[in-house]
Design a protein around this motif. Structure first.
Motif, PDB file in Angstrom:
ATOM      1  N   GLU A 143       0.831  -1.380   0.188  1.00  0.00           N
ATOM      2  CA  GLU A 143      -0.074  -0.173   0.401  1.00  0.00           C
ATOM      3  C   GLU A 143       0.895   1.337   0.279  1.00  0.00           C
ATOM      4  OE1 GLU A 143      -0.617  -2.337   2.443  1.00  0.00           O
ATOM      5  OE2 GLU A 143      -1.960  -3.605   0.815  1.00  0.00           O
ATOM      6  N   GLN A 144       2.016   0.996  -0.009  1.00  0.00           N
ATOM      7  CA  GLN A 144       3.079   1.968  -0.376  1.00  0.00           C
ATOM      8  C   GLN A 144       2.999   3.428  -0.971  1.00  0.00           C
ATOM      9  OE1 GLN A 144       6.829   0.777   2.073  1.00  0.00           O
ATOM     10  NE2 GLN A 144       7.681   3.059   0.941  1.00  0.00           N
ATOM     11  N   LYS A 145       3.151   4.402  -0.863  1.00  0.00           N
ATOM     12  CA  LYS A 145       2.898   5.199  -2.184  1.00  0.00           C
ATOM     13  C   LYS A 145       4.411   5.245  -3.152  1.00  0.00           C
ATOM     14  CE  LYS A 145      -1.098   7.130  -1.998  1.00  0.00           C
ATOM     15  NZ  LYS A 145      -1.853   7.201  -3.038  1.00  0.00           N
ATOM     16  N   LEU A 146       4.707   5.162  -3.920  1.00  0.00           N
ATOM     17  CA  LEU A 146       5.890   5.537  -4.910  1.00  0.00           C
ATOM     18  C   LEU A 146       5.907   6.782  -5.171  1.00  0.00           C
ATOM     19  CD1 LEU A 146       5.056   2.312  -6.550  1.00  0.00           C
ATOM     20  CD2 LEU A 146       6.374   2.199  -4.603  1.00  0.00           C
ATOM     21  N   ASP A 147       7.650   6.841  -5.488  1.00  0.00           N
ATOM     22  CA  ASP A 147       8.488   7.442  -6.557  1.00  0.00           C
ATOM     23  C   ASP A 147       8.109   7.700  -7.490  1.00  0.00           C
ATOM     24  OD1 ASP A 147       9.209   8.960  -3.400  1.00  0.00           O
ATOM     25  OD2 ASP A 147      11.156   7.278  -3.778  1.00  0.00           O
ATOM     26  N   TRP A 148       8.201   8.459  -7.906  1.00  0.00           N
ATOM     27  CA  TRP A 148       7.989   9.235  -9.502  1.00  0.00           C
ATOM     28  C   TRP A 148       9.384   8.954 -10.157  1.00  0.00           C
ATOM     29  CZ3 TRP A 148       4.285   7.602 -12.761  1.00  0.00           C
ATOM     30  CH2 TRP A 148       3.886   8.199 -14.183  1.00  0.00           C
ATOM     31  N   SER A 149      10.164   7.769  -9.673  1.00  0.00           N
ATOM     32  CA  SER A 149      11.098   7.597 -10.658  1.00  0.00           C
ATOM     33  C   SER A 149      11.672   6.045 -10.328  1.00  0.00           C
ATOM     34  CB  SER A 149      12.513   8.869  -9.647  1.00  0.00           C
ATOM     35  OG  SER A 149      12.249   8.146  -8.020  1.00  0.00           O
ATOM     36  N   ASP A 150      13.080   5.792 -11.763  1.00  0.00           N
ATOM     37  CA  ASP A 150      13.667   4.906 -11.278  1.00  0.00           C
ATOM     38  C   ASP A 150      14.663   4.895 -10.459  1.00  0.00           C
ATOM     39  OD1 ASP A 150      11.629   3.802 -12.452  1.00  0.00           O
ATOM     40  OD2 ASP A 150      12.164   3.281 -14.046  1.00  0.00           O
ATOM     41  N   LEU A 151      15.519   3.861 -10.043  1.00  0.00           N
ATOM     42  CA  LEU A 151      17.477   3.565  -9.862  1.00  0.00           C
ATOM     43  C   LEU A 151      18.020   3.086 -10.066  1.00  0.00           C
ATOM     44  CD1 LEU A 151      17.806   2.152  -7.004  1.00  0.00           C
ATOM     45  CD2 LEU A 151      16.075   3.978  -5.675  1.00  0.00           C
ATOM     46  N   PHE A 152      18.831   2.877 -10.257  1.00  0.00           N
ATOM     47  CA  PHE A 152      19.961   1.819 -10.446  1.00  0.00           C
ATOM     48  C   PHE A 152      20.852   2.157  -8.977  1.00  0.00           C
ATOM     49  CE2 PHE A 152      24.267  -0.063 -11.939  1.00  0.00           C
ATOM     50  CZ  PHE A 152      23.280  -1.181 -12.064  1.00  0.00           C
ATOM     51  N   MET A 153      21.088   1.311  -8.043  1.00  0.00           N
ATOM     52  CA  MET A 153      22.385   1.009  -7.513  1.00  0.00           C
ATOM     53  C   MET A 153      22.987  -0.448  -7.128  1.00  0.00           C
ATOM     54  SD  MET A 153      21.261   2.018  -3.526  1.00  0.00           S
ATOM     55  CE  MET A 153      21.718   0.588  -2.008  1.00  0.00           C
ATOM     56  N   LEU A 154      24.206   0.001  -6.521  1.00  0.00           N
ATOM     57  CA  LEU A 154      25.467  -0.740  -6.372  1.00  0.00           C
ATOM     58  C   LEU A 154      26.473  -0.231  -5.627  1.00  0.00           C
ATOM     59  CD1 LEU A 154      27.930  -1.389  -9.481  1.00  0.00           C
ATOM     60  CD2 LEU A 154      26.001   0.589  -8.995  1.00  0.00           C
ATOM     61  N   THR A 155      26.460  -1.005  -4.541  1.00  0.00           N
ATOM     62  CA  THR A 155      27.206  -1.387  -4.250  1.00  0.00           C
ATOM     63  C   THR A 155      29.272  -0.924  -4.749  1.00  0.00           C
ATOM     64  OG1 THR A 155      26.233  -1.949  -1.319  1.00  0.00           O
ATOM     65  CG2 THR A 155      29.460  -2.073  -1.946  1.00  0.00           C
ATOM     66  N   THR A 156      29.716  -0.268  -4.163  1.00  0.00           N
ATOM     67  CA  THR A 156      31.172  -0.432  -4.834  1.00  0.00           C
ATOM     68  C   THR A 156      32.187  -0.182  -3.922  1.00  0.00           C
ATOM     69  OG1 THR A 156      31.156   2.394  -4.813  1.00  0.00           O
ATOM     70  CG2 THR A 156      30.169   1.300  -7.219  1.00  0.00           C
TER      71      THR A 156
END
Length: 291
Positions: A143-156
């Motif tokens: 039910e949580q509201k979502l951000d209008w965006s996508d992301l790409f994430m990684l530990t460096t």
């Protein structure tokens, strides 16, 4: 965006959600209810808005001047830096030593990640057990509201904390760029920490030692145009949990806002400047040193 943290984040998973980029490709697209944000202040969209007319701007720190203060005994830029960290928790960093040509290359590579065909993106998608890859984070309920965006994430960093399977699925050019970007920002992060020590009049490397060898993650946010921008939010209002966040914008869109004395101040990004945010962990550590 690169974030430096003292320890491994406590969060370990996030519910999988659809790609906003994928949703927006539908010619009959309408904004799903989970993205409509009646629970937040309305976005500030025009030059006539009060926040855009707010007279203040986040401070701008010239890193070369800051380092020069160290050698000539002057403290003018150091004092400005100290006030920026203490009063704002945000500043733009110019003359930081990372070459403009490399930053332009990095911006192109970050954009190219989101231009990958869907079948290629699927190979880089988050799994239910991991936050890294394409998706969103901190999604804990259906039910949580979502951000209008996508992301790409990684530990460096550290290197042993990387997800080898994720890195190997990236193109060699993307891997090389991320590797260089990671190392450039690690050096910059530690240099900023040294300046924080001087501003707080702490012993040499007292703060650096807390963060050396800590986790560094790179998160690339992709904000899509929306046919009804007044109904959505690109990124939920928040504070960053880590030590330092160093943000590089790929364009000059004035999309970041910082809350200062109850007012939303729109950041006007300077060309190839980094926007630096003092995170919660560093703020807590700094306050603890003065208790």
């Amino acid at each position: 965006m690169a974030s430096m943290e003292k320890t491994k984040p406590l969060y370990a998973r996030s519910l999988l959600v659809p790609s906003v980029q994928g949703l927006a490709k539908d010619p009959n697209f309408t904004i799903p209810s989970r993205y409509i944000r009646t629970d937040q202040d309305q976005p500030l969209l025009s030059d006539n808005d009060h926040a855009l007319c707010f007279p203040h701007q986040i401070p701008v720190i010239d890193f070369q001047k800051l380092l020069a203060d160290e050698s000539n005994g002057s403290d003018s830029e150091l004092e400005k830096f100290h006030l920026a960290c203490k009063d704002w928790g945000f500043f733009q960093l110019v003359n930081h030593g990372v070459s403009s040509s490399f930053l332009e290359k990095a911006k192109t590579e970050f954009q190219n990640i989101f231009k990958l065909p869907f079948e290629e993106k699927k190979k880089l998608w988050q799994t239910p057990e991991e936050l890294e890859g394409f998706g969103q984070i901190f999604v804990v309920s259906e039910e949580q509201k979502l951000d209008w965006s996508d992301l790409f994430m990684l530990t460096t960093l550290p290197i042993h904390a990387r997800k080898p399977l994720l890195f190997t699925k990236l193109s060699s050019t993307s891997r090389e760029t991320l590797e260089t970007y990671s190392m450039e920002l690690q050096g910059l992060e530690l240099s900023i920490m040294s300046q924080i020590e001087k501003a707080l009049k702490l012993k040499d490397e007292e703060v650096r030692e807390l963060f050396e060898g800590g986790n560094q993650a790179i998160r690339v946010n992709y904000y899509l145009p929306c046919p009804q921008p007044e109904k959505v939010i690109g990124l939920n209002p928040h504070s960053d949990a880590g030590g330092l966040t160093i943000l590089l914008q790929v364009n000059d869109v004035e999309g970041i806002q910082v809350k200062k004395n109850g007012e939303w101040v729109t950041v006007k990004p300077l060309p190839n400047a980094f926007i630096v945010n003092i995170g919660d962990v560093l703020e807590i550590e700094s306050n603890a040193e003065h208790c």
